[in-house]
Design a protein around this motif. Structure first.
Motif, PDB file in Angstrom:
ATOM      1  N   ASN A 133       0.811  -1.218   0.000  1.00  0.00           N
ATOM      2  CA  ASN A 133       0.000   0.000   0.000  1.00  0.00           C
ATOM      3  C   ASN A 133       0.847   1.272   0.000  1.00  0.00           C
ATOM      4  N   VAL A 134       2.088   1.153  -0.438  1.00  0.00           N
ATOM      5  CA  VAL A 134       2.966   2.323  -0.454  1.00  0.00           C
ATOM      6  C   VAL A 134       2.747   3.094  -1.746  1.00  0.00           C
ATOM      7  N   THR A 135       2.277   4.316  -1.621  1.00  0.00           N
ATOM      8  CA  THR A 135       2.031   5.175  -2.778  1.00  0.00           C
ATOM      9  C   THR A 135       3.352   5.751  -3.267  1.00  0.00           C
ATOM     10  N   PRO A 136       3.639   5.696  -4.565  1.00  0.00           N
ATOM     11  CA  PRO A 136       4.892   6.274  -5.061  1.00  0.00           C
ATOM     12  C   PRO A 136       4.978   7.764  -4.733  1.00  0.00           C
ATOM     13  N   MET A 137       6.171   8.217  -4.393  1.00  0.00           N
ATOM     14  CA  MET A 137       6.361   9.644  -4.149  1.00  0.00           C
ATOM     15  C   MET A 137       6.117  10.405  -5.449  1.00  0.00           C
ATOM     16  N   PRO A 138       5.577  11.613  -5.355  1.00  0.00           N
ATOM     17  CA  PRO A 138       5.227  12.345  -6.569  1.00  0.00           C
ATOM     18  C   PRO A 138       6.420  12.916  -7.318  1.00  0.00           C
ATOM     19  N   CYS A 139       7.587  12.896  -6.734  1.00  0.00           N
ATOM     20  CA  CYS A 139       8.771  13.479  -7.370  1.00  0.00           C
ATOM     21  C   CYS A 139       9.742  12.358  -7.737  1.00  0.00           C
ATOM     22  N   THR A 140       9.910  12.092  -9.022  1.00  0.00           N
ATOM     23  CA  THR A 140      10.770  10.979  -9.443  1.00  0.00           C
ATOM     24  C   THR A 140      12.234  11.201  -9.081  1.00  0.00           C
ATOM     25  N   GLY A 141      12.646  12.469  -8.990  1.00  0.00           N
ATOM     26  CA  GLY A 141      14.030  12.752  -8.640  1.00  0.00           C
ATOM     27  C   GLY A 141      14.411  12.266  -7.261  1.00  0.00           C
ATOM     28  N   LEU A 142      13.454  12.200  -6.337  1.00  0.00           N
ATOM     29  CA  LEU A 142      13.739  11.685  -5.001  1.00  0.00           C
ATOM     30  C   LEU A 142      14.287  10.268  -5.066  1.00  0.00           C
ATOM     31  N   ALA A 143      13.653   9.420  -5.876  1.00  0.00           N
ATOM     32  CA  ALA A 143      14.093   8.024  -5.988  1.00  0.00           C
ATOM     33  C   ALA A 143      15.339   7.899  -6.838  1.00  0.00           C
ATOM     34  N   GLU A 144      15.378   8.599  -7.950  1.00  0.00           N
ATOM     35  CA  GLU A 144      16.504   8.455  -8.880  1.00  0.00           C
ATOM     36  C   GLU A 144      17.813   8.930  -8.260  1.00  0.00           C
ATOM     37  N   LEU A 145      17.787  10.056  -7.583  1.00  0.00           N
ATOM     38  CA  LEU A 145      19.021  10.654  -7.072  1.00  0.00           C
ATOM     39  C   LEU A 145      19.394  10.148  -5.684  1.00  0.00           C
ATOM     40  N   ALA A 146      18.545   9.321  -5.077  1.00  0.00           N
ATOM     41  CA  ALA A 146      18.875   8.749  -3.772  1.00  0.00           C
ATOM     42  C   ALA A 146      19.968   7.692  -3.862  1.00  0.00           C
ATOM     43  N   ASP A 147      20.256   7.226  -5.064  1.00  0.00           N
ATOM     44  CA  ASP A 147      21.311   6.234  -5.288  1.00  0.00           C
ATOM     45  C   ASP A 147      22.613   6.956  -5.647  1.00  0.00           C
ATOM     46  N   PRO A 148      23.707   6.732  -4.906  1.00  0.00           N
ATOM     47  CA  PRO A 148      24.944   7.472  -5.178  1.00  0.00           C
ATOM     48  C   PRO A 148      25.453   7.313  -6.609  1.00  0.00           C
TER      49      PRO A 148
END
Length: 272
Positions: free
Chosen positions: A171-186
C-alpha cells in the motif's frame, strides 16, 4: 485522528503551495535543513570574490551560508513567498529572484559555484535543473547538491514510510517526485551530474537528527495527512499506522522531543 479520508499528495510543483508554507517551513524545517546546507556550502571553494547561485533556495539556508563567506549570492526560487522571505533576511550580498530552476533566466557561465539543497530533486524535470546549474557555472567552477539518501525523504516522511512499508508493503504510494528516488542512489546521482555537464563527482553521506516536537499529540497527528504514502491507506490501516507511529515516539522520546535520524547525500563536482 483528524480524518479517515485519504489525502491528496502534496502539490510539490505548485508555487502557491510553497507560498503558503513559508512560515511553517522556516520554523520547522529550516533549522534542520540548515545543518545540511552548511555542510554542502562548506565543500565549495568560495570567498568574497566568488559569484554563487543557490537553486531552489527555499527560505535561504544555503544562500545565507554562502553569503557568510562574503561571496555574492543569487538565490532563486519559483515561489514568490520564499523569495520575499530571503529578501527579508536583509543580507546585502544576496540577490533573491523568482525564477524557474528548470529554465534559468541567467547567462551562461555567470557563476563560480552552484548549490542546491533538497531542491532540484523535487523538480518535475530534475535533469533540466541539473543541466541549467551546469550551464550557468563557469568551466572549472564547482557545484554542491544535497539530496536525501532515501526515496522517502527524511524526518517524519521517512519514519511514517518505514512504518507503512513494514505493516502494509503493498500500500505504499509512489512519491510524486521521481528525482527523489533516482538521485537517492549514489551511482545514479554521480552519473546524473556527469550527464548534466559536470565532472569528477564525489558523494558523501551526512546524517543529522530531525527533532520532532511531540508535546502536543494532536499536532503530530495533523502531520499524517501531508504525507504522500498516507493516501494509499484505508481507515483501518491509517489507524494501525498511527498507533505504530505513536508507539515509536513513546519508546524513543526524550521529554518533548523525538529524534528521527535522516541521511543526505552531498554531491560535489566540477564544471567540465
Amino acid at each position: 485522528m483528524q480524518s479517515s479520508e485519504p489525502a491528496k499528495a502534496l502539490p510539490y510543483n505548485d508555487p502557491a503551495h510553497w507560498d503558503r508554507m513559508v512560515a511553517a517551513y522556516e520554523a520547522q524545517s529550516q533549522p534542520f535543513t540548515t545543518l545540511f546546507a552548511d555542510a554542502a556550502v562548506a565543500t565549495l571553494p568560495i570567498d568574497p570574490s566568488s559569484r554563487v547561485i543557490d537553486v531552489a533556495t527555499g527560505t535561504g539556508a544555503a544562500a545565507l551560508a554562502a553569503a557568510r563567506t562574503g561571496a555574492q549570492v543569487t538565490a532563486i526560487d519559483f515561489s514568490a513567498g520564499m523569495v520575499a522571505r530571503v529578501r527579508a533576511h536583509g543580507a546585502a550580498n544576496i540577490e533573491a529572484r523568482q525564477m524557474d530552476g528548470q529554465a534559468l533566466d541567467l547567462p551562461d557561465a555567470a557563476f563560480d559555484a552552484a548549490v542546491s539543497v533538497f531542491g532540484v530533486m523535487l523538480f518535475p524535470d530534475w535533469r533540466a535543473g541539473l543541466c541549467e546549474m551546469a550551464r550557468v557555472t563557469r568551466p572549472g567552477g564547482s557545484a554542491a547538491i544535497a539530496v536525501w539518501k532515501s526515496a522517502d525523504g527524511a524526518a517524519v516522511h521517512l519514519l511514517l514510510s518505514q512504518i507503512i512499508r513494514r505493516l502494509y508493503p503493498d500500500n505504499v504510494t509512489p512519491m510524486p517526485c521521481t528525482g527523489l528516488a533516482e538521485l537517492a542512489d549514489p551511482g545514479r546521482l554521480a552519473a546524473a551530474l556527469v550527464a548534466a555537464g559536470f565532472s569528477d563527482p564525489a558523494i558523501a553521506e551526512v546524517t543529522h537528527d530531525f527533532k520532532l516536537n511531540v508535546a502536543n499529540p494532536g499536532d503530530v497527528d495533523r502531520l499524517f495527512e501531508f504525507m504522500p504514502h498516507w493516501s494509499g491507506l484505508d481507515a483501518e490501516q491509517s489507524a494501525a499506522v498511527a498507533r505504530a507511529f505513536r508507539s515509536e515516539i513513546e519508546r524513543g522520546r526524550v521529554g518533548d522531543s523525538f529524534a528521527i535520524p535522516s541521511t543526505a547525500l552531498i554531491a560535489t563536482a566540477r564544471r567540465a
